[in-house]
Write a protein that holds these residues in place. Structure first.
Motif, PDB file in Angstrom:
ATOM      1  N   ARG A   1       7.696   8.273  -6.828  1.00 36.58           N
ATOM      2  CA  ARG A   1       7.278   7.925  -5.476  1.00 36.58           C
ATOM      3  C   ARG A   1       5.801   7.551  -5.490  1.00 36.58           C
ATOM      4  O   ARG A   1       4.992   8.164  -6.200  1.00 36.58           O
ATOM      5  N   SER A   2       5.461   6.536  -4.740  1.00 34.24           N
ATOM      6  CA  SER A   2       4.070   6.096  -4.658  1.00 34.24           C
ATOM      7  C   SER A   2       3.830   5.476  -3.293  1.00 34.24           C
ATOM      8  O   SER A   2       4.752   5.300  -2.507  1.00 34.24           O
ATOM      9  N   VAL A   3       2.573   5.181  -3.010  1.00 30.86           N
ATOM     10  CA  VAL A   3       2.202   4.506  -1.772  1.00 30.86           C
ATOM     11  C   VAL A   3       1.620   3.141  -2.137  1.00 30.86           C
ATOM     12  O   VAL A   3       0.620   3.053  -2.848  1.00 30.86           O
ATOM     13  N   ARG A   4       2.286   2.095  -1.680  1.00 32.51           N
ATOM     14  CA  ARG A   4       1.820   0.742  -1.955  1.00 32.51           C
ATOM     15  C   ARG A   4       0.974   0.262  -0.785  1.00 32.51           C
ATOM     16  O   ARG A   4       1.388   0.332   0.366  1.00 32.51           O
ATOM     17  N   ARG A   5      -0.205  -0.247  -1.096  1.00 30.72           N
ATOM     18  CA  ARG A   5      -1.112  -0.746  -0.062  1.00 30.72           C
ATOM     19  C   ARG A   5      -1.119  -2.272  -0.103  1.00 30.72           C
ATOM     20  O   ARG A   5      -1.165  -2.869  -1.187  1.00 30.72           O
TER      21      ARG A   5
ATOM     22  N   VAL B   1       2.696   1.658   2.480  1.00 35.37           N
ATOM     23  CA  VAL B   1       4.150   1.797   2.502  1.00 35.37           C
ATOM     24  C   VAL B   1       4.600   2.744   1.391  1.00 35.37           C
ATOM     25  O   VAL B   1       4.365   2.463   0.211  1.00 35.37           O
ATOM     26  N   PRO B   2       5.222   3.881   1.740  1.00 38.41           N
ATOM     27  CA  PRO B   2       5.760   4.761   0.703  1.00 38.41           C
ATOM     28  C   PRO B   2       6.983   4.119   0.057  1.00 38.41           C
ATOM     29  O   PRO B   2       7.858   3.586   0.746  1.00 38.41           O
ATOM     30  N   THR B   3       7.042   4.130  -1.248  1.00 41.22           N
ATOM     31  CA  THR B   3       8.134   3.451  -1.952  1.00 41.22           C
ATOM     32  C   THR B   3       8.378   4.127  -3.295  1.00 41.22           C
ATOM     33  O   THR B   3       7.638   5.029  -3.701  1.00 41.22           O
ATOM     34  N   SER B   4       9.408   3.704  -3.988  1.00 41.99           N
ATOM     35  CA  SER B   4       9.678   4.151  -5.354  1.00 41.99           C
ATOM     36  C   SER B   4       9.327   3.031  -6.319  1.00 41.99           C
ATOM     37  O   SER B   4       9.569   1.857  -6.034  1.00 41.99           O
ATOM     38  N   GLN B   5       8.771   3.395  -7.431  1.00 41.83           N
ATOM     39  CA  GLN B   5       8.463   2.441  -8.478  1.00 41.83           C
ATOM     40  C   GLN B   5       9.116   2.920  -9.771  1.00 41.83           C
ATOM     41  O   GLN B   5       9.259   4.125  -9.992  1.00 41.83           O
ATOM     42  N   PRO B   6       9.553   2.002 -10.644  1.00 49.00           N
ATOM     43  CA  PRO B   6      10.072   2.438 -11.940  1.00 49.00           C
ATOM     44  C   PRO B   6       9.028   3.276 -12.669  1.00 49.00           C
ATOM     45  O   PRO B   6       7.841   2.959 -12.654  1.00 49.00           O
ATOM     46  N   CYS B   7       9.472   4.345 -13.274  1.00 51.44           N
ATOM     47  CA  CYS B   7       8.555   5.239 -13.977  1.00 51.44           C
ATOM     48  C   CYS B   7       7.796   4.458 -15.050  1.00 51.44           C
ATOM     49  O   CYS B   7       8.419   3.774 -15.886  1.00 51.44           O
TER      50      CYS B   7
ATOM     51  N   ALA C   1      10.367 -10.757   3.080  1.00 53.85           N
ATOM     52  CA  ALA C   1      11.330 -10.859   1.986  1.00 53.85           C
ATOM     53  C   ALA C   1      10.691 -10.468   0.660  1.00 53.85           C
ATOM     54  O   ALA C   1       9.581 -10.899   0.328  1.00 53.85           O
ATOM     55  N   GLY C   2      11.400  -9.624  -0.089  1.00 55.03           N
ATOM     56  CA  GLY C   2      10.947  -9.247  -1.422  1.00 55.03           C
ATOM     57  C   GLY C   2       9.830  -8.239  -1.461  1.00 55.03           C
ATOM     58  O   GLY C   2       9.295  -7.941  -2.536  1.00 55.03           O
ATOM     59  N   LYS C   3       9.446  -7.666  -0.306  1.00 55.10           N
ATOM     60  CA  LYS C   3       8.350  -6.698  -0.268  1.00 55.10           C
ATOM     61  C   LYS C   3       8.856  -5.256  -0.151  1.00 55.10           C
ATOM     62  O   LYS C   3       8.069  -4.349   0.081  1.00 55.10           O
ATOM     63  N   GLY C   4      10.181  -5.081  -0.327  1.00 56.55           N
ATOM     64  CA  GLY C   4      10.733  -3.733  -0.266  1.00 56.55           C
ATOM     65  C   GLY C   4      10.637  -3.031  -1.602  1.00 56.55           C
ATOM     66  O   GLY C   4       9.786  -3.340  -2.436  1.00 56.55           O
TER      67      GLY C   4
END
Length: 381
Positions: free
Chosen positions: A220-224, A151-157, A242-245
């Motif tokens: 931006r990162s990809v979460r597996r 899942v492509p997502t954003s993570q805090p730097c 729920a909570g996986k976004g």
């Protein structure tokens, strides 16, 4: 300010592309650059992130309008998206931004990266909801399965922990708007408010941006992950995790992840709501004389009694042998539709048997058609 990426160019579509054209282009590129198909290929993974981000914006009507409008308004700074500033159009529509600026004193939008950094107006914002698709075999959909997701997502730097400022420094209150994010000016009898020209509505300025995220506060990162798909899903089922976004910044609650199921067809079972349909061929003797036949089920086979004189199209039902009902109790049924298996050619022995059968079968089944037709003509006269 960083150049705004051309999401239309990234997806290879025109600016007037329909939602279906955007979706089709995204699916094609996502399959091509998906990390599972390009293991270890950093260039493909980065391209996958770009394609996913472009789809996130252009597939949402509000975000797309905001993105298109941002070009006419001179390009507001948008972290993780179109530039380096304090407002993220990917987290909410342009209407959210205006509502926040003029209705709530310039607060941040709903999106995770869209929250204002620093100052008294700082408030945590819930992370964005995400959506992805997963391909399942028919058997996986019926019985349930655990499947991998990327899942492509954003993570805090990780360097600035979401502040956007270089470690050891902090965002400062904008000296032009004093942290409100808006500037007011008089036009005759009217007083107009507009996003601050210095901080672009964020209320803060970053004098020394983080070298990792360039001031955006996000990466931006990809979460597996591996996801349990419940038994009984159909084509297009929408599963909420729920909570996986996308995570919210500074400890705010994350958004949700919605998984859309894409199910391959079965060569035997056809889905019809909560039930399944199966076409079962019968030989001519079985249809005429009746028989006990074996039919496939989801867990093996069962026997059905075919009555003598069964006509093509007759349906028999096995209750409770269908797929599990998603979100409910019990199982659906399996409907078996009998079809007549007529050979394309006959051997000499078979032809002789058919001739003998024809000789003993009495009457012409089409005679009543002519009788009914003649009767209908006579009444009309």
């Amino acid at each position: 300010m960083a150049d705004r990426p051309d999401y239309y160019k990234i997806l290879g579509v025109g600016k007037n592309a329909s939602e279906e054209e955007i979706k089709k282009a995204y699916r094609k590129l996502a399959r091509e650059y998906h990390p599972d198909r390009n293991p270890g290929n950093k260039q493909a993974e980065e391209r996958f992130k770009q394609v996913s981000q472009a789809h996130d914006v252009l597939s949402d009507s509000d975000k797309r309008k905001a993105y298109d409008r941002s070009g006419m308004l001179g390009g507001f700074g948008m972290p993780g998206g179109f530039g380096a500033g304090g407002i993220d159009f990917s987290g909410g529509g342009f209407g959210d931004i205006l509502s926040d600026l003029f209705g709530r004193g310039g607060g941040a939008g709903r999106g995770g990266a869209g929250s204002v950094r620093g100052g008294a107006r700082q408030r945590p914002a819930r992370g964005r909801d995400l959506e992805t698709e997963v391909s399942l075999t028919f058997d996986q959909a019926v019985h349930g399965a655990q499947v991998p997701l990327a899942v492509p997502t954003s993570q805090p730097c990780p360097t600035c922990h979401g502040s956007g400022a270089k470690p050891g420094t902090a965002p400062k209150v904008c000296p032009v708007c004093s942290g409100t994010g808006v500037e007011a000016r008089s036009e005759g009898i009217f007083s107009l408010s507009q996003p601050c020209s210095n901080c672009h509505g964020s209320g803060t300025v970053i004098e020394d941006p983080c070298p990792t995220c360039h001031g955006s506060g996000a990466q931006r990162s990809v979460r597996r992950m591996r996801v349990n798909v419940p038994a009984g899903v159909k084509e297009g089922s929408r599963i909420r995790l729920a909570g996986k976004g996308e995570p919210g910044l500074r400890g705010a609650e994350p958004g949700d992840l919605y998984v859309i199921t894409r199910v391959t067809d079965s060569p035997v079972f056809k889905r019809s709501g909560d039930n399944l349909e199966v076409e079962v061929p019968l030989t001519i003797p079985e249809a005429l004389q009746g028989a006990v036949i074996e039919v496939p089920t989801l867990n093996g086979s069962k026997r059905l009694r075919v009555p003598a004189g069964t006509k093509p199209g007759t349906v028999q039902r096995l209750r409770g042998e269908g797929p599990q009902r998603l979100g409910g109790k019990g199982h659906g049924d399996i409907h078996y539709r009998f079809m007549l298996d007529v050979p394309a050619s006959l051997s000499a022995e078979q032809a002789e048997a058919v001739d003998r059968l024809s000789a003993v079968m009495n009457g012409n089944p089409r005679a009543r058609l002519f009788e009914q037709a003649a009767g209908g003509s006579g009444s009309a006269a």
